[in-house]
Motif scaffolding. Structure first.
Motif, PDB file in Angstrom:
ATOM      1  N   VAL A  48       0.819  -1.206   0.000  1.00  0.00           N
ATOM      2  CA  VAL A  48       0.000   0.000   0.000  1.00  0.00           C
ATOM      3  C   VAL A  48       0.854   1.258   0.000  1.00  0.00           C
ATOM      4  O   VAL A  48       0.458   2.291  -0.562  1.00  0.00           O
ATOM      5  CB  VAL A  48      -0.975  -0.003   1.201  1.00  0.00           C
ATOM      6  N   GLY A  49       2.047   1.203   0.580  1.00  0.00           N
ATOM      7  CA  GLY A  49       2.876   2.391   0.668  1.00  0.00           C
ATOM      8  C   GLY A  49       3.701   2.699  -0.549  1.00  0.00           C
ATOM      9  O   GLY A  49       4.335   3.757  -0.626  1.00  0.00           O
ATOM     10  N   GLY A  50       3.739   1.791  -1.521  1.00  0.00           N
ATOM     11  CA  GLY A  50       4.544   2.021  -2.712  1.00  0.00           C
ATOM     12  C   GLY A  50       6.014   2.182  -2.381  1.00  0.00           C
ATOM     13  O   GLY A  50       6.669   3.116  -2.845  1.00  0.00           O
ATOM     14  N   LEU A  51       6.550   1.263  -1.580  1.00  0.00           N
ATOM     15  CA  LEU A  51       7.937   1.375  -1.109  1.00  0.00           C
ATOM     16  C   LEU A  51       8.915   0.851  -2.157  1.00  0.00           C
ATOM     17  O   LEU A  51       9.685  -0.085  -1.919  1.00  0.00           O
ATOM     18  CB  LEU A  51       8.093   0.612   0.215  1.00  0.00           C
ATOM     19  N   SER A  52       8.918   1.491  -3.313  1.00  0.00           N
ATOM     20  CA  SER A  52       9.763   1.035  -4.417  1.00  0.00           C
ATOM     21  C   SER A  52      11.243   1.078  -4.066  1.00  0.00           C
ATOM     22  O   SER A  52      12.030   0.282  -4.577  1.00  0.00           O
ATOM     23  CB  SER A  52       9.515   1.901  -5.656  1.00  0.00           C
ATOM     24  N   PHE A  53      11.627   2.006  -3.179  1.00  0.00           N
ATOM     25  CA  PHE A  53      13.039   2.155  -2.847  1.00  0.00           C
ATOM     26  C   PHE A  53      13.623   0.919  -2.172  1.00  0.00           C
ATOM     27  O   PHE A  53      14.835   0.718  -2.169  1.00  0.00           O
ATOM     28  CB  PHE A  53      13.246   3.380  -1.946  1.00  0.00           C
ATOM     29  N   THR A  54      12.767   0.062  -1.599  1.00  0.00           N
ATOM     30  CA  THR A  54      13.277  -1.140  -0.939  1.00  0.00           C
ATOM     31  C   THR A  54      13.773  -2.167  -1.942  1.00  0.00           C
ATOM     32  O   THR A  54      14.673  -2.959  -1.639  1.00  0.00           O
ATOM     33  CB  THR A  54      12.190  -1.794  -0.076  1.00  0.00           C
ATOM     34  N   TRP A  93      12.187  -4.669  -2.763  1.00  0.00           N
ATOM     35  CA  TRP A  93      11.635  -5.971  -2.363  1.00  0.00           C
ATOM     36  C   TRP A  93      10.235  -6.144  -2.953  1.00  0.00           C
ATOM     37  O   TRP A  93       9.344  -5.322  -2.697  1.00  0.00           O
ATOM     38  CB  TRP A  93      11.552  -6.074  -0.846  1.00  0.00           C
ATOM     39  N   PRO A  94       9.995  -7.195  -3.727  1.00  0.00           N
ATOM     40  CA  PRO A  94       8.680  -7.403  -4.334  1.00  0.00           C
ATOM     41  C   PRO A  94       7.530  -7.413  -3.326  1.00  0.00           C
ATOM     42  O   PRO A  94       6.422  -6.992  -3.642  1.00  0.00           O
ATOM     43  CB  PRO A  94       8.825  -8.771  -5.024  1.00  0.00           C
ATOM     44  N   MET A  95       7.807  -7.873  -2.109  1.00  0.00           N
ATOM     45  CA  MET A  95       6.759  -7.932  -1.092  1.00  0.00           C
ATOM     46  C   MET A  95       6.163  -6.553  -0.821  1.00  0.00           C
ATOM     47  O   MET A  95       4.971  -6.420  -0.521  1.00  0.00           O
ATOM     48  CB  MET A  95       7.326  -8.515   0.199  1.00  0.00           C
ATOM     49  N   PHE A  96       7.007  -5.511  -0.899  1.00  0.00           N
ATOM     50  CA  PHE A  96       6.568  -4.161  -0.576  1.00  0.00           C
ATOM     51  C   PHE A  96       6.390  -3.266  -1.794  1.00  0.00           C
ATOM     52  O   PHE A  96       6.043  -2.087  -1.640  1.00  0.00           O
ATOM     53  CB  PHE A  96       7.590  -3.495   0.355  1.00  0.00           C
ATOM     54  N   THR A  97       6.608  -3.791  -2.970  1.00  0.00           N
ATOM     55  CA  THR A  97       6.687  -2.951  -4.164  1.00  0.00           C
ATOM     56  C   THR A  97       5.685  -3.394  -5.215  1.00  0.00           C
ATOM     57  O   THR A  97       5.763  -4.510  -5.728  1.00  0.00           O
ATOM     58  CB  THR A  97       8.103  -3.002  -4.766  1.00  0.00           C
ATOM     59  N   GLU A  98       4.747  -2.506  -5.535  1.00  0.00           N
ATOM     60  CA  GLU A  98       3.790  -2.806  -6.591  1.00  0.00           C
ATOM     61  C   GLU A  98       4.410  -2.569  -7.966  1.00  0.00           C
ATOM     62  O   GLU A  98       4.217  -3.366  -8.884  1.00  0.00           O
ATOM     63  CB  GLU A  98       2.534  -1.953  -6.417  1.00  0.00           C
ATOM     64  N   ARG A  99       5.169  -1.502  -8.097  1.00  0.00           N
ATOM     65  CA  ARG A  99       5.804  -1.195  -9.381  1.00  0.00           C
ATOM     66  C   ARG A  99       7.073  -2.018  -9.552  1.00  0.00           C
ATOM     67  O   ARG A  99       7.911  -2.079  -8.657  1.00  0.00           O
ATOM     68  CB  ARG A  99       6.146   0.296  -9.460  1.00  0.00           C
ATOM     69  N   ILE A 100       7.212  -2.648 -10.711  1.00  0.00           N
ATOM     70  CA  ILE A 100       8.382  -3.476 -11.001  1.00  0.00           C
ATOM     71  C   ILE A 100       9.460  -2.592 -11.601  1.00  0.00           C
ATOM     72  O   ILE A 100       9.335  -2.102 -12.716  1.00  0.00           O
ATOM     73  CB  ILE A 100       8.013  -4.634 -11.948  1.00  0.00           C
ATOM     74  N   GLU A 101      10.538  -2.386 -10.832  1.00  0.00           N
ATOM     75  CA  GLU A 101      11.609  -1.472 -11.222  1.00  0.00           C
ATOM     76  C   GLU A 101      12.791  -2.169 -11.887  1.00  0.00           C
ATOM     77  O   GLU A 101      13.558  -1.544 -12.619  1.00  0.00           O
ATOM     78  CB  GLU A 101      12.112  -0.706  -9.998  1.00  0.00           C
ATOM     79  N   ASP A 102      12.995  -3.446 -11.618  1.00  0.00           N
ATOM     80  CA  ASP A 102      14.169  -4.180 -12.078  1.00  0.00           C
ATOM     81  C   ASP A 102      14.251  -4.156 -13.606  1.00  0.00           C
ATOM     82  O   ASP A 102      13.377  -4.702 -14.291  1.00  0.00           O
ATOM     83  CB  ASP A 102      14.100  -5.622 -11.577  1.00  0.00           C
ATOM     84  N   PRO A 103      15.282  -3.534 -14.190  1.00  0.00           N
ATOM     85  CA  PRO A 103      15.379  -3.459 -15.660  1.00  0.00           C
ATOM     86  C   PRO A 103      15.384  -4.821 -16.338  1.00  0.00           C
ATOM     87  O   PRO A 103      14.916  -4.943 -17.476  1.00  0.00           O
ATOM     88  CB  PRO A 103      16.711  -2.727 -15.880  1.00  0.00           C
TER      89      PRO A 103
END
Length: 302
Positions: free
Chosen positions: A140-146, A148-158
């Motif tokens: 829910v917090g959109g913790l992309s900076f972590t 960690w998939p558990m906390f991240t809705e947006r997939i950042e890994d290139p």
């Protein structure tokens, strides 16, 4: 008399889109690369020069509408399109690369997916991270900076954007959808008005056995924020995230999600995000919510 379906029905919803719509329409012929197709544009009450630009075109059908929402506009555009095998949903601030649509269509047919998403880049050529995971309490917090998939809705890994694979959902700026899938799901849920409609559609498709697949073989560019974001649209985005979560998980868990959302928006507001304070008040006082959402009858939006 039997009607032969066209290959692709391209559908666009515009709202004050005169900065971008011409570039999109100009990119479509090369992107189709010989496929049979139609283009239907539903304009949701633009007050700029969008309609004048569209009226000067001969390569699309233009439907004038009041602003009944993005999902309603898309559903109307599909209804006004010829019979087709697949539906290409496009934001007006996107442009397609040459031969992008046959590449998307090949994946759609080969995998049996319901939805295919392309590789999208920003205006400056950087990768646009459009792939998403399903919403959860931890995300829910959109913790992309972590990271960690558990906390991240947006997939950042290139690396996730280098290979074809199934995803939970993808940003709806450019999506190719199987026409049978769209019909069986009843199109997009118009109650969202704006935001979360593509999330809801992909997750409902997954529930019904239709996967969303990402492919790097088709390319496109998306400006993002083509219609701008105001305090009201930010509020709509946040409220719709809560509504989506409630509809998929039930009331009890949604209350927890709601509470976390309020805390996160308060934190953002205190860090200087001016659009978050109106969102906080709207979350806590349903009477302040945008009437277009029809979500002001209870504290926990339905």
């Amino acid at each position: 008399m039997t009607v032969t379906p066209i290959d692709v029905a391209a559908v666009v919803v515009t709202f004050n889109s005169d900065d971008h719509i011409i570039e999109l329409l100009d990119s479509i012929p090369a992107a189709m690369a010989g496929l049979t197709y139609s283009v239907v544009v539903v304009d949701n009450g633009s007050s700029d020069g969008t309609l004048e630009l569209l009226d000067a075109r001969t390569d699309c059908a233009v439907i004038r509408s009041t602003n009944e929402g993005y999902a309603a506009g898309m559903n109307r555009a599909v209804r006004m399109s010829p019979q087709c095998d697949s539906i290409l949903i496009l934001n007006p601030d996107a442009t397609l690369d040459a031969s992008a649509v046959p590449a998307l269509r090949e994946v759609l047919r080969r995998t049996g997916a319901g939805i295919v998403a392309p590789r999208v880049r920003e205006v400056d050529g950087r990768l646009s991270p459009t792939l998403r995971r399903s919403p959860t309490l931890a995300r829910v917090g959109g913790l992309s900076f972590t990271g960690w998939p558990m906390f991240t809705e947006r997939i950042e890994d290139p690396s996730a954007y280098e290979v074809e694979h199934e995803v939970d959902w993808a940003v709806g700026a450019i999506l190719l959808i199987d026409a049978v899938c769209f019909e069986r799901l009843g199109g997009m849920d118009e109650s969202y008005f704006l935001y979360s409609e593509e999330t809801d559609f992909s997750l409902r498709a997954k529930d019904a056995g239709w996967a969303t697949v990402y492919t790097p073989t088709a390319g496109a560019m998306h400006v993002g924020g083509g219609s701008g974001e105001s305090a009201m649209t930010h509020t709509m985005k946040i409220l719709n995230r809560v509504r989506l979560y409630r509809r998929r998980t039930g009331t009890l868990r949604a209350w927890v999600y709601f509470g976390l959302t309020v805390l996160i928006e308060i934190r953002r507001a205190m860090l200087g995000h001016s659009k978050s304070w109106p969102t906080v008040w709207s979350l806590l006082r349903p009477s302040l919510r945008p009437t277009l959402l029809r979500a002001n009858d209870s504290v926990l939006p339905r």
